[in-house]
Design a protein around this motif. Structure first.
Motif, mmCIF file in Angstrom:
data_model
loop_
_atom_site.group_PDB
_atom_site.id
_atom_site.type_symbol
_atom_site.label_atom_id
_atom_site.label_comp_id
_atom_site.label_asym_id
_atom_site.label_seq_id
_atom_site.Cartn_x
_atom_site.Cartn_y
_atom_site.Cartn_z
ATOM 1 N N ALA A 1 -7.793 -19.080 4.917
ATOM 2 C CA ALA A 1 -7.972 -19.851 3.690
ATOM 3 C C ALA A 1 -6.901 -19.501 2.673
ATOM 4 O O ALA A 1 -6.521 -20.324 1.834
ATOM 5 C CB ALA A 1 -9.353 -19.594 3.092
ATOM 6 N N LEU A 2 -6.433 -18.257 2.731
ATOM 7 C CA LEU A 2 -5.365 -17.776 1.855
ATOM 8 C C LEU A 2 -4.433 -16.901 2.659
ATOM 9 O O LEU A 2 -4.821 -16.331 3.681
ATOM 10 C CB LEU A 2 -5.926 -16.907 0.723
ATOM 11 N N ARG A 3 -3.207 -16.740 2.178
ATOM 12 C CA ARG A 3 -2.356 -15.638 2.588
ATOM 13 C C ARG A 3 -2.485 -14.597 1.482
ATOM 14 O O ARG A 3 -2.221 -14.898 0.306
ATOM 15 C CB ARG A 3 -0.895 -16.074 2.709
ATOM 16 N N GLY A 4 -2.897 -13.404 1.822
ATOM 17 C CA GLY A 4 -3.041 -12.396 0.792
ATOM 18 C C GLY A 4 -3.982 -11.292 1.196
ATOM 19 O O GLY A 4 -4.335 -11.151 2.367
ATOM 20 N N TYR A 5 -4.378 -10.510 0.215
ATOM 21 C CA TYR A 5 -5.253 -9.382 0.493
ATOM 22 C C TYR A 5 -5.950 -8.946 -0.791
ATOM 23 O O TYR A 5 -5.560 -9.347 -1.903
ATOM 24 C CB TYR A 5 -4.463 -8.214 1.086
ATOM 25 N N SER A 6 -6.984 -8.115 -0.638
ATOM 26 C CA SER A 6 -7.615 -7.474 -1.791
ATOM 27 C C SER A 6 -7.319 -5.985 -1.712
ATOM 28 O O SER A 6 -7.108 -5.437 -0.628
ATOM 29 C CB SER A 6 -9.125 -7.714 -1.796
ATOM 30 N N ALA A 7 -7.287 -5.341 -2.871
ATOM 31 C CA ALA A 7 -6.970 -3.914 -2.886
ATOM 32 C C ALA A 7 -7.396 -3.300 -4.206
ATOM 33 O O ALA A 7 -7.559 -3.999 -5.212
ATOM 34 C CB ALA A 7 -5.471 -3.701 -2.682
ATOM 35 N N ARG A 8 -7.550 -1.990 -4.184
ATOM 36 C CA ARG A 8 -7.735 -1.235 -5.407
ATOM 37 C C ARG A 8 -6.415 -0.552 -5.729
ATOM 38 O O ARG A 8 -5.796 0.076 -4.867
ATOM 39 C CB ARG A 8 -8.851 -0.198 -5.258
ATOM 40 N N MET A 9 -5.971 -0.703 -6.964
ATOM 41 C CA MET A 9 -4.714 -0.102 -7.400
ATOM 42 C C MET A 9 -4.731 0.002 -8.918
ATOM 43 O O MET A 9 -5.602 -0.568 -9.585
ATOM 44 C CB MET A 9 -3.517 -0.930 -6.919
ATOM 45 N N SER A 10 -3.769 0.706 -9.453
ATOM 46 C CA SER A 10 -3.667 0.812 -10.904
ATOM 47 C C SER A 10 -3.113 -0.480 -11.487
ATOM 48 O O SER A 10 -2.494 -1.287 -10.779
ATOM 49 C CB SER A 10 -2.749 1.980 -11.284
ATOM 50 N N ALA A 11 -3.314 -0.670 -12.788
ATOM 51 C CA ALA A 11 -2.771 -1.851 -13.453
ATOM 52 C C ALA A 11 -1.246 -1.859 -13.381
ATOM 53 O O ALA A 11 -0.618 -2.922 -13.238
ATOM 54 C CB ALA A 11 -3.232 -1.890 -14.907
ATOM 55 N N THR A 12 -0.656 -0.698 -13.439
ATOM 56 C CA THR A 12 0.806 -0.600 -13.337
ATOM 57 C C THR A 12 1.271 -1.055 -11.965
ATOM 58 O O THR A 12 2.252 -1.800 -11.833
ATOM 59 C CB THR A 12 1.265 0.846 -13.602
ATOM 60 N N ALA B 1 0.834 -1.199 0.000
ATOM 61 C CA ALA B 1 0.000 0.000 0.000
ATOM 62 C C ALA B 1 0.875 1.257 0.000
ATOM 63 O O ALA B 1 0.618 2.210 -0.741
ATOM 64 C CB ALA B 1 -0.932 -0.003 1.203
ATOM 65 N N ARG B 2 1.909 1.240 0.827
ATOM 66 C CA ARG B 2 2.798 2.399 0.902
ATOM 67 C C ARG B 2 3.577 2.597 -0.397
ATOM 68 O O ARG B 2 3.720 3.718 -0.899
ATOM 69 C CB ARG B 2 3.789 2.230 2.057
ATOM 70 N N ALA B 3 4.072 1.486 -0.953
ATOM 71 C CA ALA B 3 4.957 1.579 -2.117
ATOM 72 C C ALA B 3 4.209 1.799 -3.431
ATOM 73 O O ALA B 3 4.777 2.345 -4.382
ATOM 74 C CB ALA B 3 5.807 0.308 -2.216
ATOM 75 N N ASN B 4 2.942 1.363 -3.480
ATOM 76 C CA ASN B 4 2.237 1.360 -4.760
ATOM 77 C C ASN B 4 0.926 2.138 -4.760
ATOM 78 O O ASN B 4 0.203 2.131 -5.748
ATOM 79 C CB ASN B 4 1.954 -0.091 -5.192
ATOM 80 N N GLY B 5 0.626 2.774 -3.636
ATOM 81 C CA GLY B 5 -0.618 3.537 -3.572
ATOM 82 C C GLY B 5 -1.852 2.667 -3.601
ATOM 83 O O GLY B 5 -2.920 3.110 -4.040
ATOM 84 N N ALA B 6 -1.735 1.431 -3.144
ATOM 85 C CA ALA B 6 -2.875 0.511 -3.138
ATOM 86 C C ALA B 6 -3.777 0.797 -1.944
ATOM 87 O O ALA B 6 -3.295 1.065 -0.838
ATOM 88 C CB ALA B 6 -2.391 -0.931 -3.088
ATOM 89 N N ALA B 7 -5.074 0.737 -2.155
ATOM 90 C CA ALA B 7 -6.059 0.867 -1.078
ATOM 91 C C ALA B 7 -6.501 -0.527 -0.674
ATOM 92 O O ALA B 7 -7.288 -1.172 -1.380
ATOM 93 C CB ALA B 7 -7.248 1.702 -1.537
ATOM 94 N N VAL B 8 -5.973 -1.017 0.434
ATOM 95 C CA VAL B 8 -6.216 -2.394 0.859
ATOM 96 C C VAL B 8 -7.640 -2.561 1.371
ATOM 97 O O VAL B 8 -8.162 -1.720 2.108
ATOM 98 C CB VAL B 8 -5.204 -2.807 1.948
ATOM 99 N N GLY B 9 -8.282 -3.665 0.956
ATOM 100 C CA GLY B 9 -9.624 -4.006 1.431
ATOM 101 C C GLY B 9 -9.557 -5.096 2.482
ATOM 102 O O GLY B 9 -9.237 -4.857 3.640
#
Length: 404
Positions: free
Chosen positions: A66-77, A52-60
């Motif tokens: 069940a998984l290791r991971g996260y959802s987020a809104r970010m640009s395709a880049t 989130a800090r490095a890429n401007g992702a908005a974490v959901g």
């Protein structure tokens, strides 16, 4: 192509992604929803925060069970940069899920639940000691005909709670476990503790990431939850566990490995269920819908709430080799939001009959693995139905819980 079914008649969930539907991709600088799946040794929270800090992702959502991971809104880049992180297994676009809708209920009678010594259907409120998660639109938390475990409620969708503003999830819950209390309706496993896991909004829409949040919650509570019902589905195909192609499948694989039996709807498109997920997954119990208007074998009963042929595969039901069982799914009466009752149709209504059967079996066999539960349900099923209109020519076992 999925044919449109009337909202008032058929109930199910359609899941689609831009890749599956041919939708135009968003501009590279626009933010889009993504699901980021991490390696098993990664810390979901710290990696999500770093990204989130490095890429401007908005974490959901942040997943850790069940998984290791996260959802987020970010640009395709940004998503492309994230995918190159050595801790990341894969990144996939988020998907969208929407509903396509559609006493002793006839389905309870046809499954012979009244003959089950565990169900003990006799008008006395003796509750089956089992926990079932309903991954859906939520459940009416105050419905007098349901044993809702409010401490086990989870909202992964919109709104403030896991309360049901749609009706679909409450209907599913009633078929599984409506109380045997001489009022309203009765479920296959009366009084089963219902865990409301809301992954869809009041309009019946949601996202892949919300659904995975629900699966993650169930997995975190796998020491208490024996069965999970998912009356939802959409375009997709099967893949092997560990192939790192499908985040929802990977989540279900882990959840099943933790001991939770998943029962899912085959879909309402009159198509092969191999083209729908989670119906195509081998680890779940996939259920098609039987048209049954009087709760009895033999056929010939007049249609009631919708036109179809008694004792045959419902004309909307999906079919195929991925279907494990068939159960009643046409004109099913059950509980509804607002402490009410409603009669609707769909493979969404067939699936909870089997989830109730799985609940009865696990109540007596608490250490049974999900594969054992599936085998037991198939072994107990009958072939006492007319499959003359079944496109795959295979006669799946019809749910029967008399011996459970």
């Amino acid at each position: 192509m999925r044919r449109t079914l009337g909202v008032a008649m058929l109930t199910g969930i359609v899941v689609a992604s831009a890749a599956a539907t041919g939708a135009t991709a968003a501009p590279a600088d626009a933010t889009t929803g993504y699901i980021v799946v991490l390696r098993a040794d990664a810390d979901s929270s710290s990696v999500a925060a770093e990204h989130a800090r490095a890429n401007g992702a908005a974490v959901g959502h942040v997943y850790g069970h069940a998984l290791r991971g996260y959802s987020a809104r970010m640009s395709a880049t940004a998503a492309e940069r994230v995918s190159r992180d050595s801790r990341v297994l894969f990144v996939q676009p988020d998907g969208v899920a929407t509903t396509t809708a559609q006493s002793m209920p006839t389905g309870i009678n046809r499954a012979d639940a009244e003959l089950s010594t565990t169900a003990k259907i006799n008008g006395t409120d003796e509750r089956v000691d089992v926990d079932v998660a309903v991954i859906d639109t939520g459940v009416d938390l105050d419905h007098p005909d349901l044993n809702v475990y409010t401490a086990g409620a989870k909202n992964c969708s919109t709104g403030r709670s896991a309360d049901d503003g749609n009706g679909h999830g409450t209907h599913v819950a009633g078929t599984i476990g409506a109380l045997d209390n001489s009022t309203g309706v009765v479920g296959v496993a009366p009084g089963a503790r219902i865990w409301p896991v809301r992954v869809l909004s009041n309009s019946g829409s949601g996202s892949f990431s919300d659904i995975i949040c629900g699966i993650d919650f169930v997995t975190a509570n796998a020491d208490m939850i024996e069965v999970a019902n998912m009356s939802l589905g959409g375009s997709g195909s099967d893949s092997a566990c560990g192939s790192n192609r499908d985040a929802m499948h990977e989540a279900i694989c882990k959840s099943v490995a933790a001991g939770v039996t998943y029962v899912v709807a085959a879909g309402n498109s009159s198509a092969d269920s191999s083209t729908f997920v989670p119906a195509a997954y081998d680890e779940v119990i996939t259920v098609s819908a039987l048209a049954d208007f009087n709760g009895l074998p033999g056929g010939g009963a007049a249609a009631t709430c919708r036109a179809d042929v008694d004792d045959t595969l419902a004309d909307f039901s999906n079919y195929g080799a991925d279907v494990d069982l068939i159960a009643p799914g046409v004109c099913i009466e059950s509980t509804w939001k607002g402490a009410g009752y409603n009669t609707i149709s769909g493979t969404s209504m067939a699936s909870p009959h089997v989830a109730g059967g799985a609940a009865l079996y696990t109540a007596n066999n608490p250490s049974a693995s999900p594969s054992t539960v599936k085998s037991a349900l198939q072994s107990a099923g009958t072939t006492d139905w007319n499959n003359s209109d079944d496109p795959d020519g295979s006669k799946e076992k019809l749910l029967n819980v008399a011996t459970f």
